[in-house]
Design a protein around this motif. Structure first.
Motif, short mmCIF file in Angstrom:
data_model
loop_
_atom_site.label_atom_id
_atom_site.label_comp_id
_atom_site.label_asym_id
_atom_site.label_seq_id
_atom_site.Cartn_x
_atom_site.Cartn_y
_atom_site.Cartn_z
N TYR A 147 0.82 -1.22 0.00
CA TYR A 147 0.00 0.00 0.00
C TYR A 147 0.85 1.26 0.00
O TYR A 147 2.01 1.23 0.43
CB TYR A 147 -0.94 -0.02 1.22
CG TYR A 147 -1.71 -1.32 1.31
CD1 TYR A 147 -2.58 -1.71 0.28
CD2 TYR A 147 -1.52 -2.20 2.38
CE1 TYR A 147 -3.27 -2.92 0.35
CE2 TYR A 147 -2.19 -3.41 2.45
CZ TYR A 147 -3.07 -3.77 1.43
OH TYR A 147 -3.73 -4.96 1.49
N SER A 148 0.21 2.37 -0.42
CA SER A 148 1.01 3.59 -0.54
C SER A 148 0.90 4.52 0.65
O SER A 148 1.70 5.46 0.76
CB SER A 148 0.69 4.32 -1.85
OG SER A 148 -0.70 4.48 -1.96
N ASN A 149 -0.05 4.30 1.54
CA ASN A 149 -0.13 5.14 2.74
C ASN A 149 -1.01 4.49 3.81
O ASN A 149 -1.65 3.46 3.56
CB ASN A 149 -0.63 6.55 2.38
CG ASN A 149 -1.98 6.50 1.67
OD1 ASN A 149 -2.87 5.77 2.09
ND2 ASN A 149 -2.10 7.27 0.59
N MET A 150 -1.02 5.13 4.98
CA MET A 150 -1.76 4.61 6.12
C MET A 150 -3.26 4.49 5.83
O MET A 150 -3.89 3.50 6.15
CB MET A 150 -1.50 5.53 7.32
CG MET A 150 -2.25 5.22 8.58
SD MET A 150 -1.91 3.60 9.29
CE MET A 150 -0.36 3.87 10.13
N SER A 151 -3.83 5.53 5.18
CA SER A 151 -5.29 5.48 5.01
C SER A 151 -5.72 4.39 4.03
O SER A 151 -6.78 3.79 4.20
CB SER A 151 -5.86 6.85 4.62
OG SER A 151 -5.10 7.45 3.63
N GLU A 152 -4.89 4.10 3.05
CA GLU A 152 -5.21 2.98 2.16
C GLU A 152 -5.02 1.64 2.92
O GLU A 152 -5.87 0.75 2.84
CB GLU A 152 -4.29 3.01 0.92
CG GLU A 152 -4.65 1.98 -0.12
CD GLU A 152 -3.59 1.82 -1.21
OE1 GLU A 152 -2.52 2.46 -1.13
OE2 GLU A 152 -3.84 1.02 -2.14
N ALA A 153 -3.93 1.54 3.69
CA ALA A 153 -3.61 0.28 4.36
C ALA A 153 -4.59 -0.07 5.47
O ALA A 153 -4.90 -1.24 5.68
CB ALA A 153 -2.19 0.34 4.93
C1 LIG Z 1 -3.32 7.12 -0.22
O1 LIG Z 1 -3.13 6.30 -1.34
C2 LIG Z 1 -4.25 6.17 -2.17
C3 LIG Z 1 -3.94 5.11 -3.22
O2 LIG Z 1 -2.72 5.36 -3.86
C4 LIG Z 1 -4.61 7.54 -2.76
O3 LIG Z 1 -5.75 7.43 -3.58
C5 LIG Z 1 -4.90 8.51 -1.59
O4 LIG Z 1 -5.12 9.81 -2.09
C6 LIG Z 1 -3.72 8.53 -0.62
N1 LIG Z 1 -4.14 9.26 0.56
C7 LIG Z 1 -3.36 10.16 1.15
C8 LIG Z 1 -3.92 10.78 2.38
O5 LIG Z 1 -2.26 10.46 0.73
#
Ligand SMILES: *[C@@H]1O[C@H](CO)[C@@H](O)[C@H](O)[C@H]1NC(C)=O
Ligand SMILES: *[C@@H]1O[C@H](CO)[C@@H](O)[C@H](O)[C@H]1NC(C)=O
Length: 317
Positions: free
Chosen positions: A158-164
């Protein structure tokens, strides 16, 4: 025609703003007691239904009798590099956010029960108004004055906490149960140095050169199970690791945490203490450990020699 189109665009816009406001005001709504407390998180707001319905929720009481020794568990590893960040009063708890852009290195959690790499982004502090209340997890029914939760997200997937946090195998939380003692942990002292600057909701202070690794107690023994966030939305995406020795904090440190308020400066002063979700049922989940209860040379003695139980008396290194 022209009028019609802009009306439609306008409507969509209002809908989006309304949605964003709804979810952020729910975020401001929940608390740890009363009608916005844990019993109601899942009932009041549809997106948090799993807080009420979930069967893999956290925290739990660790029952020494039901622990299962797993020889496949590896040593847990948290990188030793120092990070910079902000200690923040979120209104719900005291959180240290790692500032990834100014920190020289990314801190990873690996090993233990984990097959993935988890990137540390924050540390949450839960604490009570008295010494036998404050930790979220308990061991054999025994609560600790505080619990320090080190959160990482699965950066392989995953690319960040909110996605994970809403995704499978999303989060790792390494939990330290705290005890009060004359000499506290040195890095914890550094973390709380400017705690007086975050008395009210929204306050934050900078913390530099923090070693998250040095918060850890000197042990490789831990318990692990699959559970959830202990705050809304209670997503069941967390692999918990609970270290089998306490982190020590001083009487001054726990007192300074007890002075923190959960609301804005201009509002009535409500203490943040007791920001603890009650324990929930284990529901047939297995809690594994790397503590081998079999005593070498004593045949098949499976006596449960749990360190944490010994620590209740005192087992300071
Ligand atoms: C987290 O990652 C998702 C998927 O890549 C992206 O859509 C979302 O904007 C990101 N959220 C933040 C807070 O960076
Ligand atoms: C943590 O993992 C990332 C890759 O996900 C890597 O770039 C980084 O160097 C690692 N941190 C340390 C301290 O090794």
């Amino acid at each position: 025609m022209h009028y019609c189109r802009s009306a439609v665009v306008g409507l969509q816009y209002i809908f989006l703003v309304h949605n964003a406001m709804a979810s952020s005001s729910w975020w401001g709504w929940w608390t740890y007691e009363g009608i916005s407390g844990p019993d109601y998180w899942g009932l009041a707001y549809r997106e948090w239904y799993i807080c009420s319905k979930g069967k893999h929720q956290s925290p739990i009481n660790i029952e020494p009798k039901t622990l299962l020794f797993d020889p496949n568990l590896k040593h847990i590893h948290i990188d030793k590099h120092r990070v910079h960040g902000y200690l923040t009063n979120t209104g719900h708890d005291v959180t240290f956010y790692v500032d990834q852009s100014s920190s020289p290195k990314i801190i990873n959690i690996t090993g233990g029960p984990f097959s993935y790499t988890y990137r540390v982004t924050e540390i949450h502090l839960h604490f009570g108004s008295i010494d036998n209340w404050g930790s979220e997890h308990s061991v054999d029914g025994y609560k600790y004055p505080a619990e320090i939760q080190i959160l990482g997200y699965n950066s392989d997937l995953y690319s960040n906490m909110s996605e994970a946090e809403t995704s499978p195998a999303g989060l790792a939380i390494v939990s330290l149960l705290a005890k009060v003692d004359r000499t506290g942990n040195k890095e914890f002292e550094k973390l709380l140095k400017d705690i007086r600057g975050i008395t009210y909701k929204g306050d934050k202070v900078k913390v530099s050169h923090l070693s998250i690794h040095e918060l850890l107690p000197p042990t490789q023994s831990f318990m692990t199970y699959d559970g959830s966030l202990t705050w809304p939305g209670c997503y069941e995406t967390v692999t918990w690791v609970i270290m089998n020795k306490p982190m020590y904090m001083t009487r001054d440190q726990i007192s300074s945490l007890r002075d923190v308020k959960s609301n804005l400066k201009e509002k009535a002063k409500v203490p943040m203490v007791d920001n603890v979700r009650p324990t929930v049922s284990q529901n047939h989940r297995v809690v594994r450990t790397n503590i081998n209860f079999a005593q070498p040379g004593k045949g098949c003695n499976m006596e449960r020699n749990l360190k944490f139980k010994a620590n209740i008396v005192d087992n300071k290194p």
